[in-house]
Design a protein around this motif. Structure first.
Motif, mmCIF file in Angstrom:
data_model
loop_
_atom_site.group_PDB
_atom_site.id
_atom_site.type_symbol
_atom_site.label_atom_id
_atom_site.label_comp_id
_atom_site.label_asym_id
_atom_site.label_seq_id
_atom_site.Cartn_x
_atom_site.Cartn_y
_atom_site.Cartn_z
ATOM 1 N N GLY A 1 0.783 -1.221 0.000
ATOM 2 C CA GLY A 1 0.000 0.000 0.000
ATOM 3 C C GLY A 1 0.815 1.271 0.000
ATOM 4 N N ARG A 2 2.140 1.167 -0.167
ATOM 5 C CA ARG A 2 2.976 2.374 -0.189
ATOM 6 C C ARG A 2 2.925 3.079 -1.531
ATOM 7 N N VAL A 3 2.547 2.365 -2.581
ATOM 8 C CA VAL A 3 2.399 2.931 -3.921
ATOM 9 C C VAL A 3 1.034 2.524 -4.463
ATOM 10 N N THR A 4 0.298 3.484 -5.011
ATOM 11 C CA THR A 4 -0.975 3.166 -5.654
ATOM 12 C C THR A 4 -0.706 2.889 -7.130
ATOM 13 N N PRO A 5 -0.956 1.667 -7.589
ATOM 14 C CA PRO A 5 -0.661 1.350 -8.992
ATOM 15 C C PRO A 5 -1.647 2.004 -9.939
ATOM 16 N N THR A 6 -1.189 2.294 -11.150
ATOM 17 C CA THR A 6 -2.097 2.769 -12.185
ATOM 18 C C THR A 6 -2.936 1.603 -12.681
ATOM 19 N N LEU A 7 -3.950 1.924 -13.450
ATOM 20 C CA LEU A 7 -4.781 0.865 -14.025
ATOM 21 C C LEU A 7 -3.954 -0.014 -14.962
ATOM 22 N N VAL A 8 -2.997 0.585 -15.672
ATOM 23 C CA VAL A 8 -2.127 -0.186 -16.563
ATOM 24 C C VAL A 8 -1.272 -1.157 -15.750
ATOM 25 N N ASP A 9 -0.717 -0.682 -14.628
ATOM 26 C CA ASP A 9 0.073 -1.557 -13.747
ATOM 27 C C ASP A 9 -0.755 -2.756 -13.313
ATOM 28 N N VAL A 10 -1.979 -2.494 -12.886
ATOM 29 C CA VAL A 10 -2.841 -3.563 -12.370
ATOM 30 C C VAL A 10 -3.160 -4.573 -13.461
ATOM 31 N N GLU A 11 -3.454 -4.099 -14.653
ATOM 32 C CA GLU A 11 -3.768 -5.020 -15.745
ATOM 33 C C GLU A 11 -2.558 -5.870 -16.115
ATOM 34 N N LEU A 12 -1.358 -5.286 -16.096
ATOM 35 C CA LEU A 12 -0.145 -6.066 -16.372
ATOM 36 C C LEU A 12 0.038 -7.166 -15.335
ATOM 37 N N ILE A 13 -0.179 -6.812 -14.065
ATOM 38 C CA ILE A 13 -0.025 -7.797 -12.984
ATOM 39 C C ILE A 13 -1.066 -8.898 -13.106
ATOM 40 N N LEU A 14 -2.317 -8.524 -13.344
ATOM 41 C CA LEU A 14 -3.396 -9.517 -13.404
ATOM 42 C C LEU A 14 -3.230 -10.461 -14.592
ATOM 43 N N ARG B 1 -14.620 17.914 -3.649
ATOM 44 C CA ARG B 1 -14.012 17.766 -4.972
ATOM 45 C C ARG B 1 -13.502 16.342 -5.152
ATOM 46 N N MET B 2 -13.544 15.902 -6.408
ATOM 47 C CA MET B 2 -12.972 14.615 -6.781
ATOM 48 C C MET B 2 -11.643 14.879 -7.468
ATOM 49 N N VAL B 3 -10.679 14.019 -7.193
ATOM 50 C CA VAL B 3 -9.378 14.088 -7.859
ATOM 51 C C VAL B 3 -9.193 12.790 -8.635
ATOM 52 N N PHE B 4 -9.053 12.902 -9.952
ATOM 53 C CA PHE B 4 -8.887 11.740 -10.824
ATOM 54 C C PHE B 4 -7.437 11.663 -11.296
ATOM 55 N N ARG B 5 -6.808 10.514 -11.064
ATOM 56 C CA ARG B 5 -5.428 10.313 -11.504
ATOM 57 C C ARG B 5 -5.297 9.207 -12.532
ATOM 58 N N ASP B 6 -6.327 8.399 -12.684
ATOM 59 C CA ASP B 6 -6.241 7.316 -13.654
ATOM 60 C C ASP B 6 -6.165 7.900 -15.060
ATOM 61 N N SER B 7 -5.262 7.385 -15.875
ATOM 62 C CA SER B 7 -5.009 7.959 -17.202
ATOM 63 C C SER B 7 -6.254 7.947 -18.081
ATOM 64 N N ARG B 8 -7.125 6.963 -17.909
ATOM 65 C CA ARG B 8 -8.329 6.896 -18.737
ATOM 66 C C ARG B 8 -9.324 8.000 -18.362
ATOM 67 N N ASP B 9 -9.430 8.268 -17.073
ATOM 68 C CA ASP B 9 -10.294 9.368 -16.645
ATOM 69 C C ASP B 9 -9.742 10.701 -17.134
ATOM 70 N N VAL B 10 -8.421 10.877 -16.999
ATOM 71 C CA VAL B 10 -7.798 12.129 -17.437
ATOM 72 C C VAL B 10 -8.008 12.331 -18.938
ATOM 73 N N LEU B 11 -7.824 11.261 -19.720
ATOM 74 C CA LEU B 11 -8.028 11.354 -21.164
ATOM 75 C C LEU B 11 -9.474 11.728 -21.484
ATOM 76 N N HIS B 12 -10.422 11.157 -20.754
ATOM 77 C CA HIS B 12 -11.834 11.460 -20.994
ATOM 78 C C HIS B 12 -12.112 12.945 -20.758
ATOM 79 N N TYR B 13 -11.568 13.489 -19.681
ATOM 80 C CA TYR B 13 -11.765 14.913 -19.411
ATOM 81 C C TYR B 13 -11.070 15.774 -20.459
ATOM 82 N N ARG B 14 -9.925 15.319 -20.950
ATOM 83 C CA ARG B 14 -9.239 16.103 -21.991
ATOM 84 C C ARG B 14 -10.106 16.151 -23.255
ATOM 85 N N GLU B 15 -10.743 15.046 -23.593
ATOM 86 C CA GLU B 15 -11.604 15.023 -24.772
ATOM 87 C C GLU B 15 -12.804 15.951 -24.591
ATOM 88 N N ILE B 16 -13.380 15.965 -23.388
ATOM 89 C CA ILE B 16 -14.501 16.864 -23.105
ATOM 90 C C ILE B 16 -14.048 18.318 -23.236
#
Length: 282
Positions: free
Chosen positions: A50-63, A235-250
């Motif tokens: 729990g010292r590092v929060t993995p990105t969604l990409v990290d998690v998918e690679l591990i799984l 406020r919500m803080v989004f760090r997942d790259s997919r969420d960030v990309l979605h907001y960039r498109e909006i």
């Protein structure tokens, strides 16, 4: 996916426990998992503790390296997405002190080089006059004088030409009557003057602009690193790259329909003129 604020606080530890359990069930050491997924053993150890929060990409690679089922991959990936989302309660922020929030924002602004602000309802503090700032703090506890000064100090970042700022404001945001009409006219004039700064682009979206999506909420993008989204209660803080990309498109969709430069300044002068023509007590 429903995001429960209480769930956001638990998800990081739950994700760490789930990934560790799945590795053990697969009979793999951290070294062997590292070799399979291409993530260093030290990072895997930090993820599992729990010292590092993995990105969604990290998690998918591990799984995928663990060979889990498609259903389990989807479930744990959803947990990872929640773990990369943070809820900041407004009342908790008030208890910590509004000035501390200003320091946090200043740090985010200092670290980012490309900042984007979508403002459908009100003018943000970086673009606000002292009178507008004081009025916007009327419902905040604590010493408003100190916070007003801190907000005004933060405006110096707009003159940093190593950065780029894009502000998108709806006609409603520009004209929301937070202060009396003469002061609103000064505020709108201030927007027009800031639009001349080399690092600043101010776009306006007039009523009647054809758009297929409504301006749901205020949000700010700091590079492609994170997005903050405002609500009445926090406020919500989004760090997942997919969420960030979605907001960039909006943001890009609204940016494409906004008026900039001289076109924007023509509208701003028109709107300021409307406020100058109103009685002071309206």
């Amino acid at each position: 996916m429903t995001l429960d604020p209480d769930q956001l606080g638990r998800s990081k530890s739950e994700l760490a426990e789930a990934l560790r359990r799945l590795r053990l069930e697969a009979g793999l050491t951290g070294d062997r998992l590292s070799a399979r997924c291409g993530i260093s053993q030290s990072k895997i150890s930090k993820i599992e503790t729990g010292r590092v929060t993995p990105t969604l990409v990290d998690v998918e690679l591990i799984l995928r390296a663990l060979g889990v089922s498609a259903t389990l991959l989807q479930e744990v990936s959803a947990l990872a997405r929640i773990a990369n989302t943070e809820w900041q309660d407004k009342r908790a922020s008030w208890r910590r002190g509004v000035e501390k929030r200003q320091a946090e924002l200043s740090s985010l602004e200092a670290d980012a080089t490309e900042l984007r602000y979508f403002l459908p309802a009100m003018i943000t503090g970086l673009l606000a006059t002292p009178e507008y700032i004081r009025a916007s703090l009327s419902h905040s506890p604590g010493d408003k004088t100190a916070v007003t000064s801190r907000k005004l100090e933060r405006q110096a970042v707009l003159y940093d030409e190593s950065k780029s700022f894009t502000f998108l404001l709806t006609e409603q945001a520009v004209n929301w009557a937070l202060i009396p009409p003469p002061a609103m006219a000064v505020q709108i004039d201030f927007l027009a003057s800031l639009s001349h700064l080399p690092a600043v682009r101010i776009g306006v979206i007039p009523y009647g602009t054809l758009l297929t999506r409504g301006p749901m909420n205020t949000f700010t993008m700091y590079d492609d690193r994170l997005v903050t989204m405002e609500s009445f209660t926090g406020r919500m803080v989004f760090r997942d790259s997919r969420d960030v990309l979605h907001y960039r498109e909006i943001f890009a969709m609204f940016e494409d329909r906004a008026l900039f430069g001289d076109d924007a300044r023509v509208r701003l002068r028109e709107w300021a003129g409307r406020h100058r023509g109103k009685p002071r007590d309206l």
